[in-house]
Design an enzyme around this catalytic site. Structure first.
Site, PDB file in Angstrom:
ATOM      1  N   LEU A 242      -7.666  40.408  44.484  1.00  0.00           N
ATOM      2  CA  LEU A 242      -8.962  40.294  43.790  1.00  0.00           C
ATOM      3  C   LEU A 242      -8.853  40.835  42.370  1.00  0.00           C
ATOM      4  O   LEU A 242      -9.450  40.281  41.438  1.00  0.00           O
ATOM      5  CB  LEU A 242     -10.053  41.046  44.557  1.00  0.00           C
ATOM      6  N   ARG A 246     -10.004  38.754  39.188  1.00  0.00           N
ATOM      7  CA  ARG A 246     -11.056  39.301  38.322  1.00  0.00           C
ATOM      8  C   ARG A 246     -10.605  39.304  36.867  1.00  0.00           C
ATOM      9  O   ARG A 246     -11.423  39.107  35.967  1.00  0.00           O
ATOM     10  CB  ARG A 246     -11.383  40.738  38.766  1.00  0.00           C
ATOM     11  N   GLN A 282     -36.541  32.897  11.979  1.00  0.00           N
ATOM     12  CA  GLN A 282     -35.879  34.208  12.121  1.00  0.00           C
ATOM     13  C   GLN A 282     -35.664  34.587  13.585  1.00  0.00           C
ATOM     14  O   GLN A 282     -34.642  35.177  13.941  1.00  0.00           O
ATOM     15  CB  GLN A 282     -36.701  35.285  11.415  1.00  0.00           C
ATOM     16  N   LEU A 342     -32.838  25.622  23.693  1.00  0.00           N
ATOM     17  CA  LEU A 342     -32.882  24.174  23.903  1.00  0.00           C
ATOM     18  C   LEU A 342     -34.230  23.700  24.446  1.00  0.00           C
ATOM     19  O   LEU A 342     -34.415  22.494  24.668  1.00  0.00           O
ATOM     20  CB  LEU A 342     -31.758  23.722  24.854  1.00  0.00           C
ATOM     21  N   GLU A 367     -15.856  37.765  43.631  1.00  0.00           N
ATOM     22  CA  GLU A 367     -14.862  38.731  43.117  1.00  0.00           C
ATOM     23  C   GLU A 367     -15.508  40.076  42.825  1.00  0.00           C
ATOM     24  O   GLU A 367     -15.180  40.730  41.842  1.00  0.00           O
ATOM     25  CB  GLU A 367     -14.188  38.198  41.841  1.00  0.00           C
TER      26      GLU A 367
HETATM   27  C1  LIG Z   1     -19.245  29.874  45.062  1.00  0.00           C
HETATM   28  C2  LIG Z   1     -18.559  31.022  45.735  1.00  0.00           C
HETATM   29  C3  LIG Z   1     -17.195  30.999  45.941  1.00  0.00           C
HETATM   30  C4  LIG Z   1     -16.538  32.043  46.611  1.00  0.00           C
HETATM   31  N1  LIG Z   1     -15.188  31.985  46.852  1.00  0.00           N
HETATM   32  C5  LIG Z   1     -14.605  32.923  47.657  1.00  0.00           C
HETATM   33  C6  LIG Z   1     -13.223  32.809  48.049  1.00  0.00           C
HETATM   34  O1  LIG Z   1     -12.508  31.891  47.621  1.00  0.00           O
HETATM   35  N2  LIG Z   1     -12.711  33.716  48.916  1.00  0.00           N
HETATM   36  C7  LIG Z   1     -13.458  34.759  49.425  1.00  0.00           C
HETATM   37  O2  LIG Z   1     -12.942  35.542  50.228  1.00  0.00           O
HETATM   38  N3  LIG Z   1     -14.774  34.904  49.063  1.00  0.00           N
HETATM   39  C8  LIG Z   1     -15.352  34.012  48.204  1.00  0.00           C
HETATM   40  N4  LIG Z   1     -16.683  34.135  47.849  1.00  0.00           N
HETATM   41  C9  LIG Z   1     -17.479  35.207  48.438  1.00  0.00           C
HETATM   42  C10 LIG Z   1     -17.889  36.305  47.491  1.00  0.00           C
HETATM   43  O3  LIG Z   1     -16.783  37.084  47.123  1.00  0.00           O
HETATM   44  C11 LIG Z   1     -19.002  37.107  48.173  1.00  0.00           C
HETATM   45  O4  LIG Z   1     -20.167  36.288  48.198  1.00  0.00           O
HETATM   46  C12 LIG Z   1     -19.277  38.428  47.480  1.00  0.00           C
HETATM   47  O5  LIG Z   1     -18.229  39.335  47.685  1.00  0.00           O
HETATM   48  C13 LIG Z   1     -20.580  39.091  47.980  1.00  0.00           C
HETATM   49  O6  LIG Z   1     -20.596  39.116  49.368  1.00  0.00           O
HETATM   50  P1  LIG Z   1     -21.901  38.588  50.146  1.00  0.00           P
HETATM   51  O7  LIG Z   1     -22.246  37.253  49.646  1.00  0.00           O
HETATM   52  O8  LIG Z   1     -21.658  38.754  51.599  1.00  0.00           O
HETATM   53  O9  LIG Z   1     -23.064  39.562  49.679  1.00  0.00           O
HETATM   54  P2  LIG Z   1     -23.378  41.017  50.267  1.00  0.00           P
HETATM   55  O10 LIG Z   1     -22.137  41.814  50.355  1.00  0.00           O
HETATM   56  O11 LIG Z   1     -24.215  40.875  51.482  1.00  0.00           O
HETATM   57  O12 LIG Z   1     -24.271  41.619  49.089  1.00  0.00           O
HETATM   58  C14 LIG Z   1     -25.638  41.269  48.904  1.00  0.00           C
HETATM   59  C15 LIG Z   1     -26.225  42.195  47.837  1.00  0.00           C
HETATM   60  O13 LIG Z   1     -26.111  43.562  48.274  1.00  0.00           O
HETATM   61  C16 LIG Z   1     -25.442  44.321  47.279  1.00  0.00           C
HETATM   62  N5  LIG Z   1     -24.656  45.377  47.894  1.00  0.00           N
HETATM   63  C17 LIG Z   1     -23.760  45.288  48.909  1.00  0.00           C
HETATM   64  N6  LIG Z   1     -23.214  46.484  49.162  1.00  0.00           N
HETATM   65  C18 LIG Z   1     -23.788  47.362  48.291  1.00  0.00           C
HETATM   66  C19 LIG Z   1     -23.655  48.764  48.050  1.00  0.00           C
HETATM   67  N7  LIG Z   1     -22.779  49.529  48.723  1.00  0.00           N
HETATM   68  N8  LIG Z   1     -24.404  49.316  47.074  1.00  0.00           N
HETATM   69  C20 LIG Z   1     -25.264  48.559  46.342  1.00  0.00           C
HETATM   70  N9  LIG Z   1     -25.449  47.246  46.523  1.00  0.00           N
HETATM   71  C21 LIG Z   1     -24.714  46.653  47.483  1.00  0.00           C
HETATM   72  C22 LIG Z   1     -24.555  43.312  46.557  1.00  0.00           C
HETATM   73  O14 LIG Z   1     -24.166  43.784  45.287  1.00  0.00           O
HETATM   74  C23 LIG Z   1     -25.446  42.098  46.515  1.00  0.00           C
HETATM   75  O15 LIG Z   1     -26.355  42.244  45.450  1.00  0.00           O
HETATM   76  C24 LIG Z   1     -17.325  33.140  47.100  1.00  0.00           C
HETATM   77  C25 LIG Z   1     -18.703  33.169  46.850  1.00  0.00           C
HETATM   78  C26 LIG Z   1     -19.328  32.133  46.191  1.00  0.00           C
HETATM   79  C27 LIG Z   1     -20.818  32.198  45.970  1.00  0.00           C
END
Ligand SMILES: Cc1cc2nc3c(=O)[nH]c(=O)nc-3n(C[C@H](O)[C@H](O)[C@H](O)COP(=O)(O)OP(=O)(O)OC[C@H]3O[C@@H](n4cnc5c(N)ncnc54)[C@H](O)[C@@H]3O)c2cc1C
Length: 389
Positions: A242, A246, A282, A342, A367
């Site tokens: 990752l 990143r 401005q 826009l 990421e």
């Molecule tokens: C288009 C897309 C492509 C992707 N591609 C890949 C890929 O190729 N491989 C892969 O493995 N993953 C992939 N992902 C997954 C991505 O990495 C995750 O969606 C991301 O890590 C967040 O996990 P989650 O969606 O389960 O959200 P959650 O972990 O459930 O988080 C939801 C919210 O809670 C917050 N949160 C969670 N824990 C805490 C904490 N301790 N303190 C404060 N806030 C917190 C988060 O910041 C977020 O705002 C992809 C995601 C998308 C949308």
């Protein structure tokens, strides 16, 4: 008129070779991606294999890795390529990031020689597509609690579980899958035709639509012992991948922002209201000036991190978090601000701005979300881990 990134002559900070790579990738993105990407986005499809082959010919896949058909580019060169690809579309840059920085990097860093020989040359050429499965339906920011299990059965391993939001999964030939065994987290190179492995396309995305995203199910997927990545032990292995990806995002997000700002300046200088170009107001100029500032600061940050990485060989995770948090946050702010310039046309697919803004919503989340990067930086500053409360 001065282009936003030319205000400070930042190109002068690049070597001739770096500028050549930047210009080459910009031309490819302009010729091959830009003319069609709005349609791909609207249809929610992307020709992953065709693009991968073209990018492979140019050495863009795993371009910062050495050997096995990879070109061994510097971190700055890789970053510039990400920036130019994402100036066309974040989904296309994601294809390249996932292939090179996640799937290929995992195999390169932790795979056996046999695994590297089997997968990497084809992946570098774009003939084979890879994906990286860490996130699960119930475990995203907290992969340590993953549910996917790896069970030993004689010399074999049997994987059970599921992965969610996996870029390139529906088209992948090989999936790097992270699973928990009794001994801890292990990585596996799973050929996509292994019985029990299935990847379905996730539909109805409102962001990153020119990217293939899938849900993987692993139903008693039996693998030989040789499918396990022998160098990967514990969660630090996937987390190191990752960190790689990143780094590319730090640069890529700036490409999307730059494209939005170019579009907004073009638009504002030709669109007239109250009898004059809206760029002459401005309030519009204040927006443009502030955005140009953030774009340049973001570029300086990316370049600093790239130069550090080229000099030191690696960046500390919190350094990468500073870059990802700042540059994606500023890029999405720029995209949203450009959209206001826009007006009604800002929401149209005829212009790239709303597409970039929507894409950056995914980039903000994957990421490591912004909140997770704040926690990484907070931990570095205080020595206190605030992840669990
Ligand atoms: C288009 C897309 C492509 C992707 N591609 C890949 C890929 O190729 N491989 C892969 O493995 N993953 C992939 N992902 C997954 C991505 O990495 C995750 O969606 C991301 O890590 C967040 O996990 P989650 O969606 O389960 O959200 P959650 O972990 O459930 O988080 C939801 C919210 O809670 C917050 N949160 C969670 N824990 C805490 C904490 N301790 N303190 C404060 N806030 C917190 C988060 O910041 C977020 O705002 C992809 C995601 C998308 C949308």
């Amino acid at each position: 008129m001065t282009a936003p990134l030319d205000l400070l002559d930042l190109s002068e900070l690049l070597s001739d070779e770096e500028r050549d790579i930047r210009d080459l990738v910009r031309r490819v993105a302009d010729d091959r991606v830009r003319p069609q990407v709005a349609e791909w986005y609207e249809q929610g499809t992307v020709p992953v294999r065709d693009l991968a082959r073209e990018f492979g010919k140019l050495g863009l896949l795993g371009m910062h890795l050495e050997g096995y058909g990879c070109v061994g580019a510097s971190a700055v060169q890789y970053g510039l390529a990400c920036m130019e690809l994402e100036a066309a579309d974040s989904g296309v840059r994601s294809l390249v990031s996932v292939q090179g920085s996640l799937a290929m990097f995992a195999l390169h860093a932790y795979g056996s020689d046999e695994q590297k020989q089997r997968w990497l040359p084809g992946m570098a050429a774009g003939e084979l597509i890879g994906c990286f499965g860490l996130t699960e339906p119930d475990h995203g920011s907290d992969p340590a609690n993953m549910s996917t299990r790896a069970r030993r059965d004689g010399d074999d391993w049997v994987l059970t579980g599921g992965k969610m939001w996996i870029t390139n999964a529906p088209v992948a030939d090989v999936a790097v899958i992270w699973a928990r065994a009794d001994e801890g987290v292990y990585g596996f190179a799973v050929p996509a035709d292994t019985p029990g492995f299935a990847a379905r396309e996730i539909r109805h995305k409102m962001s990153l639509r020119a990217s293939s995203t899938g849900e993987i199910t692993l139903d008693e997927v039996r693998l030989p012992g040789s499918a396990r990545l022998p160098g990967a032990r514990g969660l630090k292995a996937p987390l190191s991948c990752l960190t790689e990806a990143r780094f590319g995002i730090i640069w890529g997000a700036l490409g999307a922002a730059r494209d939005c700002l170019h579009t907004a300046i073009d638009y504002a200088t030709s669109r007239e209201q109250f009898g004059r170009p809206i760029a002459g107001f401005q309030l519009t100029q204040a927006k443009l000036a502030d955005m140009a500032l953030e774009l340049q600061k973001g570029f300086l940050l990316a370049l600093h991190l790239g130069r550090r990485r080229d000099a030191a060989g690696a960046l500390r995770p919190e350094q990468v978090s500073v870059g990802k948090l700042n540059n994606v946050r500023e890029a999405i702010a720029i995209a949203r601000q450009c959209r206001t310039i826009l007006g009604g046309n800002g929401i149209s697919g005829e212009y790239p701005v709303m597409r970039h803004a929507n894409n950056l919503e995914s980039v903000l989340t994957y990421e490591g979300t912004s909140e997770i990067h704040q926690l990484v930086i907070g931990q570095a500053l205080t020595g206190l881990n605030a992840f669990a409360g």
